[in-house]
Design an enzyme around this catalytic site. Structure first.
Site, PDB file in Angstrom:
ATOM      1  N   GLU A   1      -6.421  11.525  -6.003  1.00 24.22           N
ATOM      2  CA  GLU A   1      -6.707  10.299  -5.529  1.00 24.22           C
ATOM      3  C   GLU A   1      -8.114  10.559  -4.732  1.00 24.22           C
ATOM      4  O   GLU A   1      -8.230  11.577  -4.408  1.00 24.22           O
ATOM      5  CB  GLU A   1      -5.707   9.800  -4.523  1.00 24.22           C
ATOM      6  CG  GLU A   1      -6.172   8.794  -3.480  1.00 24.22           C
ATOM      7  CD  GLU A   1      -5.173   8.456  -2.391  1.00 24.22           C
ATOM      8  OE1 GLU A   1      -4.359   9.507  -1.990  1.00 24.22           O
ATOM      9  OE2 GLU A   1      -4.778   7.327  -1.986  1.00 24.22           O
TER      10      GLU A   1
ATOM     11  N   ASN B   1      -8.526   1.098  -3.367  1.00 21.11           N
ATOM     12  CA  ASN B   1      -8.500   2.590  -3.638  1.00 21.11           C
ATOM     13  C   ASN B   1      -7.997   2.549  -5.095  1.00 21.11           C
ATOM     14  O   ASN B   1      -6.793   2.228  -5.384  1.00 21.11           O
ATOM     15  CB  ASN B   1      -7.344   2.900  -2.704  1.00 21.11           C
ATOM     16  CG  ASN B   1      -6.994   4.701  -2.838  1.00 21.11           C
ATOM     17  OD1 ASN B   1      -7.519   5.062  -3.639  1.00 21.11           O
ATOM     18  ND2 ASN B   1      -6.468   5.240  -1.850  1.00 21.11           N
TER      19      ASN B   1
ATOM     20  N   LYS C   1      -4.396   0.672  -5.792  1.00 22.16           N
ATOM     21  CA  LYS C   1      -3.401   1.141  -4.997  1.00 22.16           C
ATOM     22  C   LYS C   1      -2.896  -0.438  -4.242  1.00 22.16           C
ATOM     23  O   LYS C   1      -3.718  -1.035  -3.519  1.00 22.16           O
ATOM     24  CB  LYS C   1      -3.912   2.080  -4.073  1.00 22.16           C
ATOM     25  CG  LYS C   1      -2.616   2.638  -3.301  1.00 22.16           C
ATOM     26  CD  LYS C   1      -3.260   3.567  -2.349  1.00 22.16           C
ATOM     27  CE  LYS C   1      -2.245   4.482  -1.629  1.00 22.16           C
ATOM     28  NZ  LYS C   1      -3.002   5.762  -0.965  1.00 22.16           N
TER      29      LYS C   1
ATOM     30  N   GLU D   1      -6.309   3.660   5.785  1.00 20.99           N
ATOM     31  CA  GLU D   1      -6.169   2.815   4.516  1.00 20.99           C
ATOM     32  C   GLU D   1      -6.186   1.486   4.580  1.00 20.99           C
ATOM     33  O   GLU D   1      -7.040   0.673   3.646  1.00 20.99           O
ATOM     34  CB  GLU D   1      -5.278   3.389   3.625  1.00 20.99           C
ATOM     35  CG  GLU D   1      -5.452   4.753   3.221  1.00 20.99           C
ATOM     36  CD  GLU D   1      -4.641   5.371   2.092  1.00 20.99           C
ATOM     37  OE1 GLU D   1      -3.785   6.343   2.252  1.00 20.99           O
ATOM     38  OE2 GLU D   1      -4.784   4.590   0.958  1.00 20.99           O
TER      39      GLU D   1
ATOM     40  N   CYS E   1      -0.786   7.828  -4.814  1.00 21.12           N
ATOM     41  CA  CYS E   1      -0.276   8.355  -3.680  1.00 21.12           C
ATOM     42  C   CYS E   1       0.774   7.761  -2.994  1.00 21.12           C
ATOM     43  O   CYS E   1       2.001   7.931  -3.349  1.00 21.12           O
ATOM     44  CB  CYS E   1      -1.645   8.440  -2.550  1.00 21.12           C
ATOM     45  SG  CYS E   1      -1.120   9.638  -1.062  1.00 21.12           S
TER      46      CYS E   1
ATOM     47  N   ASN F   1      -3.508  12.067  -1.705  1.00 24.21           N
ATOM     48  CA  ASN F   1      -4.186  12.922  -0.478  1.00 24.21           C
ATOM     49  C   ASN F   1      -2.994  13.019   0.622  1.00 24.21           C
ATOM     50  O   ASN F   1      -2.819  11.669   1.062  1.00 24.21           O
ATOM     51  CB  ASN F   1      -5.468  12.379  -0.030  1.00 24.21           C
ATOM     52  CG  ASN F   1      -6.728  12.587  -0.787  1.00 24.21           C
ATOM     53  OD1 ASN F   1      -7.767  12.939  -0.543  1.00 24.21           O
ATOM     54  ND2 ASN F   1      -6.427  12.550  -2.174  1.00 24.21           N
TER      55      ASN F   1
HETATM   56  N1  ING Z   1      -1.085   9.222   1.688  1.00 25.06           N
HETATM   57  C1  ING Z   1       0.390   9.654   2.415  1.00 25.06           C
HETATM   58  C2  ING Z   1       1.256   9.412   1.327  1.00 25.06           C
HETATM   59  O1  ING Z   1       2.135   8.469   1.062  1.00 25.06           O
HETATM   60  C3  ING Z   1       2.048   9.342   3.864  1.00 25.06           C
HETATM   61  C4  ING Z   1       0.526   8.952   3.582  1.00 25.06           C
HETATM   62  C5  ING Z   1       2.445  10.396   4.133  1.00 25.06           C
HETATM   63  C6  ING Z   1       2.630   8.356   4.338  1.00 25.06           C
HETATM   64  C7  ING Z   1       3.563  10.919   4.566  1.00 25.06           C
HETATM   65  C8  ING Z   1       4.435   8.433   4.793  1.00 25.06           C
HETATM   66  C9  ING Z   1       4.618   9.900   4.908  1.00 25.06           C
HETATM   67  O2  ING Z   1       1.425  10.520   0.485  1.00 25.06           O
HETATM   68  C10 ING Z   1      -1.548   8.631   1.102  1.00 25.06           C
HETATM   69  N2  ING Z   1      -3.089   8.615   0.912  1.00 25.06           N
HETATM   70  O3  ING Z   1      -1.027   7.597   0.653  1.00 25.06           O
END
Ligand code: ING
Length: 314
Positions: A41, A101, A118, A137, A168, A193
């Site tokens: 991503e 995205n 996304k 985001e 993601c 990411n």
């Molecule tokens: N990053 C993370 C993901 O969903 C996240 C944000 C991390 C949300 C952990 C909830 C828990 O992998 C992106 N860019 O979506």
């Protein structure tokens, strides 16, 4: 197939730095006979949603207005040279000024076979003083407006593969996987990411769970929709913020068939015999035989959860 995991891209590093590293990974992929490469991503720049720009227009510097562009042309040229189909995640600014995205699937000839924007945007839209690191985001991207498309297109020496994409956070939502599964996806491509530490001040989460939840989501999604999946990380420490790697390739039984063990540029590869999708698709997850949409009204009828009725005693 290969996941071409990228290590960190620093704030000051231009797109050409990332593209040069991606071309080197594509060369390695070609040397191993790889026919389809998945990049992460937002693969061209640092993970900029961690930075707050009061004026959203200042964030336009992170977006691509053309694909390919001068900066990304070397990647398209390498794909043509090696006959490789590739997935690329990037920040898309449309000619009429919309911001997404985005991920694209590109043929060796440079045709865009599929585009996805996304849908599940995590984080927040306004600066959050409680957070150690921002995750903006919802500030910089609009919700994707292309649905969850799947295309049957050539890949490598196969004339037609059913390919779909997630980005993601999407991988954590079973509805997203099922949208691909209901279109007979055989190869789901996902870049991510993901911070290795939970930055929302909502409570403690043991660090080892970050990779576990990512793998759990992809393995479940692949198994429950009888599809192969490639989940490719942008990893390492950018501006002091750590993103985890551990990219994986998963088969329709939910097994991890390849895993990165670094949090840097790393190529992982696996053979995918698409016939392996048939067992799940014709037995346990034969959707036409077993699904009961009339019982699923809450899944599309509600956004948030409601509370259950109180037991009134016997
Ligand atoms: N990053 C993370 C993901 O969903 C996240 C944000 C991390 C949300 C952990 C909830 C828990 O992998 C992106 N860019 O979506």
């Amino acid at each position: 197939v290969a996941a071409a995991q990228l290590g960190p891209i620093q704030l000051a590093e231009g797109r050409e730095v990332a593209v040069a590293r991606m071309v080197r990974l594509m060369e390695r992929a070609h040397a191993r006979g790889v026919q389809l490469v998945v990049f992460p991503e937002l693969a061209l720049t640092t993970f900029f949603p961690r930075h707050h720009h009061e004026d959203r227009a200042e964030a336009d510097r992170w977006f691509e207005t053309a694909m390919p562009s001068n900066a990304t042309a070397p990647l398209f040229a390498a794909a043509r040279k090696f006959g490789i189909t590739f997935h690329l995640g990037y920040a898309e600014r449309t000619p009429d000024g919309h911001h997404y995205n985005t991920a694209i699937l590109v043929s060796p000839e440079g045709d865009i076979l599929l585009k996805y924007r996304k849908v599940h945007l995590p984080g927040h839209a306004e600066f959050d003083p409680k957070r150690a690191v921002q995750h903006l985001e919802k500030r910089y991207f609009e919700v994707g407006n292309l649905g969850f498309p799947v295309i049957n297109a050539p890949a490598g020496d196969l004339s037609g593969v059913n390919m779909g994409m997630l980005i993601c956070n999407d991988r954590r939502w079973p509805e997203a996987w099922r949208m691909l599964g209901l279109q007979s996806v055989e190869l789901a491509l996902c870049g991510y990411n993901t911070p290795s530490l939970n930055q929302s001040a909502a409570g403690f989460e043991a660090p080892h769970l970050r990779v576990f939840h990512s793998h759990l989501s992809v393995q479940a999604g692949a198994y429950q929709n009888a599809t192969f999946a490639v989940a490719c990380a942008k990893a390492g420490t950018e501006d002091g913020c750590e993103l985890f790697g551990h990219s994986i390739i998963v088969n329709p039984q939910g097994e991890i068939t390849a895993m990165a063990t670094s949090w840097d540029d790393e190529l992982i590869t696996a053979d995918c015999n698409l016939d392996m999708c048939t067992l799940g698709r014709t037995t346990i997850f034969a959707f036409d035989k077993h699904r009961r949409p009339e019982a699923y009204d809450r899944i599309t009828g509600q956004v948030g959860a409601t509370l259950p009725p109180r037991w009134e005693g016997k």
